[in-house]
Design a protein around this motif. Sequence first.
Motif, PDB file in Angstrom:
ATOM      1  N   GLU A 147       0.827  -1.207   0.000  1.00 38.98           N
ATOM      2  CA  GLU A 147       0.000   0.000   0.000  1.00 38.98           C
ATOM      3  C   GLU A 147       0.860   1.255   0.000  1.00 38.98           C
ATOM      4  O   GLU A 147       0.503   2.255  -0.629  1.00 38.98           O
ATOM      5  CB  GLU A 147      -0.933   0.002   1.208  1.00 38.98           C
ATOM      6  CG  GLU A 147      -1.940   1.122   1.156  1.00 38.98           C
ATOM      7  CD  GLU A 147      -3.018   1.029   2.217  1.00 38.98           C
ATOM      8  OE1 GLU A 147      -3.830   1.983   2.301  1.00 38.98           O
ATOM      9  OE2 GLU A 147      -3.041   0.035   2.958  1.00 38.98           O
ATOM     10  N   VAL A 148       1.993   1.213   0.691  1.00 41.87           N
ATOM     11  CA  VAL A 148       2.908   2.359   0.656  1.00 41.87           C
ATOM     12  C   VAL A 148       3.417   2.560  -0.777  1.00 41.87           C
ATOM     13  O   VAL A 148       3.481   3.691  -1.278  1.00 41.87           O
ATOM     14  CB  VAL A 148       4.097   2.161   1.621  1.00 41.87           C
ATOM     15  CG1 VAL A 148       5.050   3.351   1.540  1.00 41.87           C
ATOM     16  CG2 VAL A 148       3.606   1.996   3.059  1.00 41.87           C
ATOM     17  N   ALA A 149       3.759   1.450  -1.446  1.00 41.78           N
ATOM     18  CA  ALA A 149       4.226   1.534  -2.832  1.00 41.78           C
ATOM     19  C   ALA A 149       3.137   2.115  -3.736  1.00 41.78           C
ATOM     20  O   ALA A 149       3.418   2.941  -4.618  1.00 41.78           O
ATOM     21  CB  ALA A 149       4.640   0.151  -3.325  1.00 41.78           C
ATOM     22  N   HIS A 150       1.897   1.685  -3.525  1.00 41.33           N
ATOM     23  CA  HIS A 150       0.781   2.214  -4.332  1.00 41.33           C
ATOM     24  C   HIS A 150       0.589   3.704  -4.070  1.00 41.33           C
ATOM     25  O   HIS A 150       0.344   4.489  -4.993  1.00 41.33           O
ATOM     26  CB  HIS A 150      -0.495   1.441  -3.998  1.00 41.33           C
ATOM     27  CG  HIS A 150      -1.715   1.953  -4.668  1.00 41.33           C
ATOM     28  ND1 HIS A 150      -1.787   2.227  -6.018  1.00 41.33           N
ATOM     29  CD2 HIS A 150      -2.947   2.276  -4.166  1.00 41.33           C
ATOM     30  CE1 HIS A 150      -2.993   2.668  -6.330  1.00 41.33           C
ATOM     31  NE2 HIS A 150      -3.712   2.719  -5.217  1.00 41.33           N
ATOM     32  N   LEU A 151       0.718   4.108  -2.822  1.00 36.63           N
ATOM     33  CA  LEU A 151       0.573   5.525  -2.484  1.00 36.63           C
ATOM     34  C   LEU A 151       1.701   6.341  -3.120  1.00 36.63           C
ATOM     35  O   LEU A 151       1.465   7.454  -3.619  1.00 36.63           O
ATOM     36  CB  LEU A 151       0.581   5.692  -0.967  1.00 36.63           C
ATOM     37  CG  LEU A 151       0.080   7.030  -0.431  1.00 36.63           C
ATOM     38  CD1 LEU A 151      -1.373   7.266  -0.834  1.00 36.63           C
ATOM     39  CD2 LEU A 151       0.214   7.079   1.084  1.00 36.63           C
ATOM     40  N   MET A 152       2.905   5.780  -3.126  1.00 31.39           N
ATOM     41  CA  MET A 152       4.025   6.442  -3.822  1.00 31.39           C
ATOM     42  C   MET A 152       3.672   6.670  -5.287  1.00 31.39           C
ATOM     43  O   MET A 152       3.886   7.753  -5.840  1.00 31.39           O
ATOM     44  CB  MET A 152       5.273   5.565  -3.736  1.00 31.39           C
ATOM     45  CG  MET A 152       5.971   5.578  -2.396  1.00 31.39           C
ATOM     46  SD  MET A 152       7.165   6.927  -2.212  1.00 31.39           S
ATOM     47  CE  MET A 152       8.433   6.427  -3.373  1.00 31.39           C
ATOM     48  N   ALA A 153       3.140   5.633  -5.930  1.00 33.80           N
ATOM     49  CA  ALA A 153       2.787   5.735  -7.348  1.00 33.80           C
ATOM     50  C   ALA A 153       1.691   6.763  -7.571  1.00 33.80           C
ATOM     51  O   ALA A 153       1.719   7.515  -8.553  1.00 33.80           O
ATOM     52  CB  ALA A 153       2.351   4.366  -7.871  1.00 33.80           C
ATOM     53  N   CYS A 154       0.718   6.812  -6.674  1.00 30.40           N
ATOM     54  CA  CYS A 154      -0.368   7.792  -6.797  1.00 30.40           C
ATOM     55  C   CYS A 154       0.146   9.217  -6.623  1.00 30.40           C
ATOM     56  O   CYS A 154      -0.225  10.118  -7.387  1.00 30.40           O
ATOM     57  CB  CYS A 154      -1.468   7.495  -5.771  1.00 30.40           C
ATOM     58  SG  CYS A 154      -2.464   6.038  -6.148  1.00 30.40           S
ATOM     59  N   PHE A 155       0.995   9.427  -5.617  1.00 31.01           N
ATOM     60  CA  PHE A 155       1.571  10.762  -5.404  1.00 31.01           C
ATOM     61  C   PHE A 155       2.368  11.201  -6.633  1.00 31.01           C
ATOM     62  O   PHE A 155       2.268  12.344  -7.090  1.00 31.01           O
ATOM     63  CB  PHE A 155       2.486  10.751  -4.175  1.00 31.01           C
ATOM     64  CG  PHE A 155       1.765  10.826  -2.853  1.00 31.01           C
ATOM     65  CD1 PHE A 155       0.380  10.923  -2.794  1.00 31.01           C
ATOM     66  CD2 PHE A 155       2.466  10.794  -1.658  1.00 31.01           C
ATOM     67  CE1 PHE A 155      -0.277  10.993  -1.578  1.00 31.01           C
ATOM     68  CE2 PHE A 155       1.822  10.866  -0.439  1.00 31.01           C
ATOM     69  CZ  PHE A 155       0.444  10.959  -0.397  1.00 31.01           C
ATOM     70  N   PHE A 156       3.171  10.288  -7.158  1.00 30.67           N
ATOM     71  CA  PHE A 156       3.994  10.593  -8.321  1.00 30.67           C
ATOM     72  C   PHE A 156       3.109  10.899  -9.535  1.00 30.67           C
ATOM     73  O   PHE A 156       3.376  11.835 -10.300  1.00 30.67           O
ATOM     74  CB  PHE A 156       4.906   9.398  -8.611  1.00 30.67           C
ATOM     75  CG  PHE A 156       5.964   9.640  -9.652  1.00 30.67           C
ATOM     76  CD1 PHE A 156       6.613  10.866  -9.763  1.00 30.67           C
ATOM     77  CD2 PHE A 156       6.335   8.628 -10.530  1.00 30.67           C
ATOM     78  CE1 PHE A 156       7.595  11.081 -10.715  1.00 30.67           C
ATOM     79  CE2 PHE A 156       7.317   8.832 -11.489  1.00 30.67           C
ATOM     80  CZ  PHE A 156       7.948  10.054 -11.578  1.00 30.67           C
ATOM     81  N   GLN A 157       2.042  10.140  -9.706  1.00 29.33           N
ATOM     82  CA  GLN A 157       1.138  10.361 -10.834  1.00 29.33           C
ATOM     83  C   GLN A 157       0.428  11.705 -10.720  1.00 29.33           C
ATOM     84  O   GLN A 157       0.293  12.434 -11.708  1.00 29.33           O
ATOM     85  CB  GLN A 157       0.101   9.237 -10.918  1.00 29.33           C
ATOM     86  CG  GLN A 157      -0.811   9.387 -12.132  1.00 29.33           C
ATOM     87  CD  GLN A 157      -1.919   8.364 -12.188  1.00 29.33           C
ATOM     88  OE1 GLN A 157      -2.252   7.726 -11.182  1.00 29.33           O
ATOM     89  NE2 GLN A 157      -2.510   8.192 -13.359  1.00 29.33           N
TER      90      GLN A 157
END
Length: 510
Positions: A147-157
């Motif tokens: 979930e942290v990795a997914h949140l990283m991807a969302c923030f970056f997007q």
Amino acid sequence: MPFFTPIERTFVESISGLVYCNPFLPIRIDLERTLLAGEFEHAEPVWSGGSLNPAERANVIRLQSIAEALCQSMLQRIQQGIKPTGKEALLYEDLVLYVLYYRHHPTFEQMIRQNKPARAESTFNALKLELNRHLTAPGIRAISDAEVAHLMACFFQIRRSFEQIFTTIVGASLPMARLRAAIWQSVFTHDMRRYRRSLFDKTGDYTTLVVGPSGTGKELVARAIALSRYIPYDLSKHTFTDARHTSFFPLNLSALSPTLIESELFGHRRGAFTGAVDDREGWLELCGPMGTVFLDEIGELDPAIQVKLLRVLQARTFQRIGDTRELAFRGKIIAATNRDLDREIESGAFRRDFYYRLCADIIVTPSLREQINGSENELRTLVRYIAQRLLPDEFEHLSDEVMTNIARHLGADYDWPGNFRELEQCVRNVLIRGEYRRARTPTKVDGGLVSMFKTGEATADKVLSAYCHHVYGLTGTYDAAARRLGLDRRTVRARTLAHDERLRARSTET
């Protein structure tokens, strides 16, 4: 005892609205105004231009400071044994996400400017530590590494999308604000909370159709969407699986023959046709899961290829020319046209079933005339933007020259039939030649045809061709002439060229 005081709850509800709202709609500024009250600095109704003005930056910074302080206060309250439940827990989590996004905002901004996949282990570890501190440790809810990795991807997007849309789609007019908002919605849908939960890796399944007059930036829109797609964060390598610079495959269908279009799209096996000396991968095969194939001028596509693409959109599979092996298409398709597809469907030139596979997500680009109507300074804003790219050191002086030329030679009511593309050429003409006058083809009906009118010798074919030529000369583009005449663009072009050929033949004879 409630976790939030009434005032705190109202504030955090507005913060939650900021987390998931479309930043290019007026609601974004309205929420900032509500949250900051008397501390809000005047700003435009929507975010626009090419950079945030100082007041807008000040509002964002001030709001982040207040949110940070409140987040720390809430954490202390949790450590004292007062925990949020139900709706309060969701609101608290939104507050934490808002704070963490802006806390790491500079890092994601730096990643955007890198020309290689971004390694971000330190940012991942910091984000994981902060989420555990605010959510997992106090027992609000567990946060996994995935979930942290997914949140990283969302923030970056989110940061990449804002950058793409904000810097490439310029103009402060309401039509351009709507266009930016429409692009953002195309990327994240109207419900960003649901997008984050379950749609982030599925939007490639939905085709986007961009429609609008020639010269209105349809490819810019397509590129902004393509370069704003979700990029997963790879936990094993602690890097984004970044393919931003090789993920956009544009193909102008009007510039190629049907055979070349098929080869470019589907690829071919060696020996499939004359000249196919090697196996070749097409765009559909080269395009990865995060990639986008852009089909410009989709209205020009041959019906036989429409059938093949329909299959790609339906089954997400295709075959190379000369091959029987099924290949999977894993990316997204964006199509664009300046044609009236309803009219094309009625005439039989465009398949109705193909259209219904394209129209899940439609974006309309406004004409330049629509942009500047009712926006007193919009034309000058666009001229300054173009001039700054062409002549950074003297763009203000060049802008003044261009505006003077427009007032003198074109007038305030000029239609700009070539749209933004014509405005770019106007600025270049003034830079090089010192003036810009609309290029016209001769609009006076030639004397030979007039004499045929008088004697009754003019055929219907010649009359139509001459009049198409005349209206094309008045409007400056085949599309504008077609709209005025109520004819198909191809008919206008063919008739105009036929009349030109008659004039050349007559000139040769004499």
